[in-house]
Every structure is written in structure tokens, then in C-alpha cells.
Design a protein around this motif. Structure first.
Motif, PDB file in Angstrom:
ATOM      1  N   GLY A 180       0.823  -1.202   0.000  1.00  0.00           N
ATOM      2  CA  GLY A 180       0.000   0.000   0.000  1.00  0.00           C
ATOM      3  C   GLY A 180       0.855   1.250   0.000  1.00  0.00           C
ATOM      4  O   GLY A 180       0.595   2.210  -0.733  1.00  0.00           O
ATOM      5  N   ARG A 183       2.264   1.955  -3.388  1.00  0.00           N
ATOM      6  CA  ARG A 183       1.276   2.602  -4.265  1.00  0.00           C
ATOM      7  C   ARG A 183       1.165   4.083  -3.952  1.00  0.00           C
ATOM      8  O   ARG A 183       1.133   4.928  -4.855  1.00  0.00           O
ATOM      9  CB  ARG A 183      -0.084   1.935  -4.053  1.00  0.00           C
ATOM     10  CG  ARG A 183      -0.464   0.969  -5.135  1.00  0.00           C
ATOM     11  CD  ARG A 183      -1.788   0.322  -4.806  1.00  0.00           C
ATOM     12  NE  ARG A 183      -2.891   1.255  -4.814  1.00  0.00           N
ATOM     13  CZ  ARG A 183      -4.031   1.087  -4.124  1.00  0.00           C
ATOM     14  NH1 ARG A 183      -4.197   0.032  -3.364  1.00  0.00           N
ATOM     15  NH2 ARG A 183      -4.991   1.980  -4.209  1.00  0.00           N
ATOM     16  N   ALA A 184       1.092   4.387  -2.655  1.00  0.00           N
ATOM     17  CA  ALA A 184       0.956   5.791  -2.247  1.00  0.00           C
ATOM     18  C   ALA A 184       2.191   6.585  -2.685  1.00  0.00           C
ATOM     19  O   ALA A 184       2.084   7.721  -3.131  1.00  0.00           O
ATOM     20  CB  ALA A 184       0.759   5.884  -0.745  1.00  0.00           C
ATOM     21  N   GLU A 187       1.979   7.468  -6.341  1.00  0.00           N
ATOM     22  CA  GLU A 187       1.031   8.565  -6.546  1.00  0.00           C
ATOM     23  C   GLU A 187       1.684   9.897  -6.144  1.00  0.00           C
ATOM     24  O   GLU A 187       1.601  10.900  -6.851  1.00  0.00           O
ATOM     25  CB  GLU A 187      -0.219   8.298  -5.698  1.00  0.00           C
ATOM     26  CG  GLU A 187      -1.215   9.428  -5.635  1.00  0.00           C
ATOM     27  CD  GLU A 187      -2.209   9.415  -6.776  1.00  0.00           C
ATOM     28  OE1 GLU A 187      -2.063   8.547  -7.651  1.00  0.00           O
ATOM     29  OE2 GLU A 187      -3.109  10.277  -6.785  1.00  0.00           O
ATOM     30  N   TYR A 190       4.252  10.867  -8.712  1.00  0.00           N
ATOM     31  CA  TYR A 190       3.617  11.301  -9.966  1.00  0.00           C
ATOM     32  C   TYR A 190       3.238  12.775  -9.870  1.00  0.00           C
ATOM     33  O   TYR A 190       3.578  13.581 -10.748  1.00  0.00           O
ATOM     34  CB  TYR A 190       2.372  10.451 -10.268  1.00  0.00           C
ATOM     35  CG  TYR A 190       1.720  10.844 -11.575  1.00  0.00           C
ATOM     36  CD1 TYR A 190       2.075  10.228 -12.760  1.00  0.00           C
ATOM     37  CD2 TYR A 190       0.787  11.875 -11.633  1.00  0.00           C
ATOM     38  CE1 TYR A 190       1.507  10.598 -13.968  1.00  0.00           C
ATOM     39  CE2 TYR A 190       0.211  12.264 -12.826  1.00  0.00           C
ATOM     40  CZ  TYR A 190       0.578  11.619 -13.994  1.00  0.00           C
ATOM     41  OH  TYR A 190       0.025  12.005 -15.183  1.00  0.00           O
ATOM     42  N   HIS A 191       2.546  13.125  -8.782  1.00  0.00           N
ATOM     43  CA  HIS A 191       2.077  14.501  -8.694  1.00  0.00           C
ATOM     44  C   HIS A 191       3.202  15.471  -8.359  1.00  0.00           C
ATOM     45  O   HIS A 191       3.135  16.644  -8.719  1.00  0.00           O
ATOM     46  CB  HIS A 191       0.903  14.604  -7.726  1.00  0.00           C
ATOM     47  CG  HIS A 191      -0.361  14.135  -8.367  1.00  0.00           C
ATOM     48  ND1 HIS A 191      -1.038  14.895  -9.274  1.00  0.00           N
ATOM     49  CD2 HIS A 191      -1.018  12.959  -8.302  1.00  0.00           C
ATOM     50  CE1 HIS A 191      -2.078  14.215  -9.719  1.00  0.00           C
ATOM     51  NE2 HIS A 191      -2.085  13.034  -9.153  1.00  0.00           N
ATOM     52  N   ASN A 239      -2.616  18.851  -3.168  1.00  0.00           N
ATOM     53  CA  ASN A 239      -3.537  18.134  -2.281  1.00  0.00           C
ATOM     54  C   ASN A 239      -3.400  16.629  -2.437  1.00  0.00           C
ATOM     55  O   ASN A 239      -3.415  15.891  -1.452  1.00  0.00           O
ATOM     56  CB  ASN A 239      -4.982  18.553  -2.573  1.00  0.00           C
ATOM     57  CG  ASN A 239      -5.340  19.836  -1.859  1.00  0.00           C
ATOM     58  OD1 ASN A 239      -4.765  20.144  -0.810  1.00  0.00           O
ATOM     59  ND2 ASN A 239      -6.270  20.582  -2.405  1.00  0.00           N
ATOM     60  N   LEU A 240      -3.270  16.182  -3.694  1.00  0.00           N
ATOM     61  CA  LEU A 240      -3.147  14.740  -3.907  1.00  0.00           C
ATOM     62  C   LEU A 240      -1.818  14.219  -3.354  1.00  0.00           C
ATOM     63  O   LEU A 240      -1.740  13.108  -2.843  1.00  0.00           O
ATOM     64  CB  LEU A 240      -3.279  14.412  -5.399  1.00  0.00           C
ATOM     65  CG  LEU A 240      -4.703  14.579  -5.935  1.00  0.00           C
ATOM     66  CD1 LEU A 240      -4.737  14.432  -7.441  1.00  0.00           C
ATOM     67  CD2 LEU A 240      -5.653  13.570  -5.298  1.00  0.00           C
ATOM     68  N   CYS A 242      -0.263  15.478  -0.717  1.00  0.00           N
ATOM     69  CA  CYS A 242      -0.410  15.446   0.738  1.00  0.00           C
ATOM     70  C   CYS A 242      -1.233  14.238   1.165  1.00  0.00           C
ATOM     71  O   CYS A 242      -0.862  13.525   2.099  1.00  0.00           O
ATOM     72  CB  CYS A 242      -1.077  16.719   1.252  1.00  0.00           C
ATOM     73  SG  CYS A 242      -0.063  18.171   1.023  1.00  0.00           S
ATOM     74  N   SER A 243      -2.337  13.990   0.455  1.00  0.00           N
ATOM     75  CA  SER A 243      -3.185  12.843   0.807  1.00  0.00           C
ATOM     76  C   SER A 243      -2.400  11.542   0.693  1.00  0.00           C
ATOM     77  O   SER A 243      -2.558  10.644   1.516  1.00  0.00           O
ATOM     78  CB  SER A 243      -4.397  12.762  -0.117  1.00  0.00           C
ATOM     79  OG  SER A 243      -5.191  13.898   0.021  1.00  0.00           O
ATOM     80  N   ALA A 244      -1.565  11.449  -0.332  1.00  0.00           N
ATOM     81  CA  ALA A 244      -0.772  10.227  -0.507  1.00  0.00           C
ATOM     82  C   ALA A 244       0.279  10.117   0.591  1.00  0.00           C
ATOM     83  O   ALA A 244       0.497   9.043   1.155  1.00  0.00           O
ATOM     84  CB  ALA A 244      -0.111  10.219  -1.880  1.00  0.00           C
ATOM     85  N   GLN A 246       0.192  11.125   3.587  1.00  0.00           N
ATOM     86  CA  GLN A 246      -0.384  10.748   4.877  1.00  0.00           C
ATOM     87  C   GLN A 246      -0.505   9.237   5.032  1.00  0.00           C
ATOM     88  O   GLN A 246      -0.649   8.739   6.149  1.00  0.00           O
ATOM     89  CB  GLN A 246      -1.775  11.365   5.044  1.00  0.00           C
ATOM     90  CG  GLN A 246      -1.800  12.869   5.129  1.00  0.00           C
ATOM     91  CD  GLN A 246      -1.223  13.405   6.420  1.00  0.00           C
ATOM     92  OE1 GLN A 246      -0.856  12.635   7.310  1.00  0.00           O
ATOM     93  NE2 GLN A 246      -1.118  14.702   6.516  1.00  0.00           N
ATOM     94  N   LEU A 247      -0.458   8.528   3.930  1.00  0.00           N
ATOM     95  CA  LEU A 247      -0.635   7.075   3.991  1.00  0.00           C
ATOM     96  C   LEU A 247       0.696   6.336   4.080  1.00  0.00           C
ATOM     97  O   LEU A 247       0.734   5.118   4.078  1.00  0.00           O
ATOM     98  CB  LEU A 247      -1.392   6.601   2.745  1.00  0.00           C
ATOM     99  CG  LEU A 247      -2.819   7.128   2.626  1.00  0.00           C
ATOM    100  CD1 LEU A 247      -3.382   6.860   1.251  1.00  0.00           C
ATOM    101  CD2 LEU A 247      -3.693   6.480   3.687  1.00  0.00           C
TER     102      LEU A 247
END
Lengths: 290, 200
Positions: A180, A183-184, A187, A190-191, A239-240, A242-244, A246-247
């Protein structure tokens, strides 16, 4: 890469700033050890961030003492060399080499001479790095080639152009234990790549316009960039990211990574959008009230 | 199973207040709103489940009841609901196949299938936008959603997707959060939720 990714120093705790500097020195030392005295000259903040991201989430920061590359009389505390620093070092050499090559092709015979010289100097380091990381080397070539092709076609889509660099940076990920988290991380990278590419395009906008070079933002908006629309799409990538992030468990490095993602990148973005970035860079003022 | 205290990032002799605060902060971080349409939503959901379980276990231990057994949560914590299912689309079989493929992550296949559709309507542009969004092509996603809303202004699904793009997405902000109005509402909900939990 281009040095847009940096922490906001005033907002870092002393220990976190020391860790950031130790990572920078550690990466420099790793480059020196593996590739001799030329490669460390191409080190910049972006690769330091990459090294921070790739590190395993230890709770204890691993340090050692070593000689500074820039000043051999000085001893410095640095991050002990590990898998992540080695990967970041290899990848930085490969990427820098191909970007120099790209510049040689883009410039005229006379203006291209400095780049040719640098390419030549970096060549042995590049050969070694490419042997270590064949997959990444091939990916960089492929992505830069498709970027050049899109530039030739005057591609009108921001995303398609940015995608080439984003996928390239995504390839810099190294395997993590947790699927997991891997994957994060992809992401996130990528961004990060998308954001860097678009910020760079925005930063070069005026110059490209003057020299008649390809610029994806000019193609997309046919003329002046729409600041608001650019801000929205850049913020979305942030934002994307940061969200990634956090994981993923970054352990003791989280405070630095958090500072860069939540404060450093938005600050640079703001400066690039309102056109003050070049001045800020020249004068080396990095105040949060900029 | 991990120690519930380390999941919440507190020591085992933390006060109830501290535990509640840590739980609330984590729940805010992995809130479904922050991962709406995000390809990583399943990972965030897992985290949320872990946090809810840990919080419930600690509460049970402290109230002297359960003694550390992990029981299925009975909807006490803040959770993810399957929200993807509430929109059925127009019922066009090709479009529902495309939706499925996007869900499974087969973006190239979905795009190919969509390109074979002769007539482009609002849903076509919406699905094209969804594919672009999943790829991280945010600008193209926005343009497609825009067209979808223009063609079908009454469709709630398209309007919501466009509104999300115009906000520039949403993420948890540790530094006080700047200019995100929806967060206030979420925190209120979470506080209410915690209060309810405290009673039960």
C-alpha cells in the motif's frame, strides 16, 4: 530537476533542520563516494527531497561523521549512506545527464558548448549509474523522447506534457515493504513530477515567449496564462501529494517532509505565480512573509 | 494485531482526553472527504478502520468490559460508506461497462471503449473526465467535467465532480488549514460523533 522543492527553514525545528542538512550532506557524500568529484556539483534540493522520501521509516535518524565535499578541512554530521541515498544518487546522475543532453540538442552550436563540456565530464559517472539502474535509465530516455515529440507537435494539453515528467519521476520509487505504501509513494511522486513540470513551465513562460520556444501553458491558454486556473490545478496536485503522503510511514523524517509539502511547495508556487520567484532566487531571500 | 495505543500514537498511560484528541485528529486526517475519488481511497479506508478499532478497544478496556478482544465495530466510529453505488448513470450498457473498468483501474481499456461510442453526450464527457482524473490529468478532467455540466446542467453527479475540481481537491491540513470551509462542518460532525461515543 530544478531546485523548486525546498523546506521553509523558519518553520522547521532545529533538530529537523539538522536532519535535512545531514541528508543533503549524506547524499553529497554518497555521490562523491560512488561517482567522484564532479557528480556532487549537480546536487540540488529536489534530489534531497527524493532521498528523504525514499528512506525507510526509521524512528531513529542514522548519523555518521564525514568530511565535507566542498570543504575537506571541515567535518560534518551526515546521514549514514543507505539504500535510499544510493538510489537517489544514481537517479540524480542519470537524470542530470539526460537533461544536459537535452539542452545540447535544444541550443545552437555555440550556446551548446558549456552543456557539451558538462556532459563529457559527467559521462563516466553516467555510465556507471546507468549500469546500476538500467530500468530507470531506459525510462528517462523514453519519457524525455516522448516529451520532445510532444514539444515538436506543439501539444495543447498541459497534462499530456506534464505526464511525461511525472511518469519519469514515478519511476524513481524503490520497492517498499508495504504494498500500500508503495502505491501511495508512486502517486506522490507522480504529482510531484507534474507539479515540478508545471511550475517550471510557468517560471519559464516569459522567456519562452520571448525566444519563441515551446511552452505547454502558452499552448493551453493561447497567450497569457490564467493564473487562477493554474493555481487550481497546481493546488490539486499538491492536495493529492499530501493525501498520498499521509498514507506512508516516514518515521523521524515526517516533520521535514510535512514542512516541504505543506509549506515549502505552496510558498514557491505563490512566488512563481506572482512572478517574484526569479528575484527571490537571485537575492536568496527566503522569508515566509515574502 | 497492533497495539491499539501505538495505532493512535499515544502512550498506554495517556488520559482519556488525550486519547480522544489523538483519535479525533487521525479521523480528520483519513476522513473520506479527503480521499473522495482518490485512487488511494481504499488505503485510507483501511487506516480509518484500524483507528476505529483501536479506539473502541481502548474504550472497552478502560470501561472494564471487553478486556481487549477485537469485536466487529457496530458503527460507533467514523467510517467509509460505499458512495460509488448511488449513481447508476443513464443505464447505457457501454457506459456502465466503462464505469466498471474505471473502478477496476483499466483506464486504457475504458478510454478505448469510450472512443468507440459514436454520440457524445454529458455522460460521455463525464466518464472521459473520470478517466483523466484517475490518471492524474487534472486539467483535462476539469475540461471534460465542464463540458458534461454544460450538456446536462441538472445532473448532480457531474456538478459535484466539477465543484470538486474547481476547489482544487481536498486534503487534510495540519497547519490550521487555510480557506477550507467544508472542514468546519466535518470537525463538528466528528466532535458530535466522539461525544456520542463517550456516552455509549
Amino acid at each position: 530537476m530544478f531546485g523548486y522543492v525546498r523546506p521553509v527553514r523558519e518553520e522547521l525545528k532545529c533538530k529537523d533542520f539538522d536532519r535535512y542538512r545531514a541528508t543533503y550532506c549524506g547524499l553529497c557524500g554518497t555521490l562523491r563516494q560512488r561517482y567522484g568529484w564532479i557528480a556532487p556539483m549537480f546536487l540540488n534540493f529536489d534530489f534531497t527531497f527524493l532521498a528523504l522520501l525514499l528512506c525507510k521509516g526509521e524512528t531513529q535518524f542514522p548519523v555518521c561523521r564525514g568530511r565535507c565535499h566542498a570543504n575537506p578541512f571541515l567535518k560534518k554530521t551526515m546521514c549514514a549512506s543507505n539504500e535510499a541515498l544510493v538510489a537517489a544518487a544514481d537517479e540524480s546522475v542519470i537524470l542530470t545527464y539526460w537533461q544536459l543532453k537535452d539542452k545540447v540538442q535544444d541550443s545552437s552550436v555555440w550556446k551548446g558548448i558549456p552543456y557539451r563540456v558538462l556532459c563529457l565530464l559527467l559521462y563516466t559517472a553516467y555510465r556507471k549509474a546507468a549500469r546500476q539502474r538500467q530500468a530507470f535509465d531506459l525510462l528517462v530516455q523514453k519519457q524525455l523522447q516522448s516529451l520532445a515529440q510532444l514539444e515538436g507537435e506543439n501539444c495543447q494539453s498541459l497534462d499530456r506534457a506534464a505526464d511525461t515528467f511525472a511518469v519519469l519521476l514515478q519511476g524513481a520509487a524503490i520497492p517498499r515493504e508495504d504494498v500500500g505504501e508503495e502505491r501511495a509513494m508512486k502517486e506522490l511522486l507522480y504529482h510531484l513530477g507534474r507539479w515540478i513540470y508545471l511550475i517550471d513551465a510557468l517560471d519559464d513562460f516569459k522567456q519562452d515567449q520571448k525566444e519563441g520556444n515551446y511552452n505547454p501553458i502558452q499552448q493551453r491558454f493561447s497567450g497569457e496564462p490564467h493564473q487562477e486556473q493554474m493555481a487550481v490545478t497546481l493546488n490539486h496536485s499538491l492536495n493529492l501529494m499530501c493525501s498520498a503522503a499521509q498514507l506512508i510511514d516516514f518515521g523521524c523524517r515526517w516533520a521535514i517532509i510535512e514542512n516541504i509539502l505543506y509549506l515549502g511547495l505552496p510558498l514557491v508556487q505563490k512566488a512563481v505565480l506572482d512572478g517574484t520567484y526569479q528575484q527571490v532566487k537571485k537575492q536568496k531571500i527566503w522569508r515566509s512573509n515574502l | 494485531m497492533r497495539d491499539p495505543y501505538s495505532v493512535l500514537g499515544v502512550s498506554s498511560n495517556a488520559t482519556d482526553q488525550e486519547i480522544k484528541r489523538a483519535y479525533r485528529e487521525l479521523a480528520r486526517k483519513y476522513h473520506p472527504d479527503n480521499y473522495a475519488n482518490n485512487p488511494l481511497a481504499d488505503l485510507a479506508e483501511e487506516k480509518m478502520k484500524e483507528i476505529n478499532e483501536a479506539y473502541e478497544t481502548i474504550q472497552k478496556q478502560r470501561s472494564g468490559g471487553g478486556g481487549g478482544s477485537y469485536q466487529q465495530s457496530s458503527g460507533g466510529g467514523y467510517g467509509y460508506q460505499q458512495s460509488g453505488q448511488q449513481y447508476g448513470g443513464s443505464g447505457n450498457p457501454t457506459y456502465s461497462r466503462v464505469r466498471n473498468m474505471i473502478q477496476m483501474g483499466d483506464l486504457n481499456g475504458a478510454e478505448q471503449l469510450l472512443r468507440e461510442v459514436p454520440q457524445k453526450n454529458g455522460e460521455w464527457y463525464f466518464l472521459m473526465g473520470s478517466i483523466a482524473y484517475r490518471r492524474g490529468w487534472l486539467d483535462e478532467a476539469m475540461q471534460n467535467y465542464n463540458l458534461a455540466v454544460q450538456m446536462d446542467p441538472n445532473n448532480l453527479e457531474y456538478r459535484q465532480a466539477l465543484a470538486m475540481m474547481q476547489r482544487g481537491g481536498q486534503a487534510y491540513r495540519p497547519y490550521g488549514g487555510g480557506g477550507m470551509d467544508s472542514l468546519d462542518c466535518c470537525t463538528t460532525m466528528l466532535c458530535l460523533n466522539c461525544l456520542c461515543n463517550g456516552c455509549g
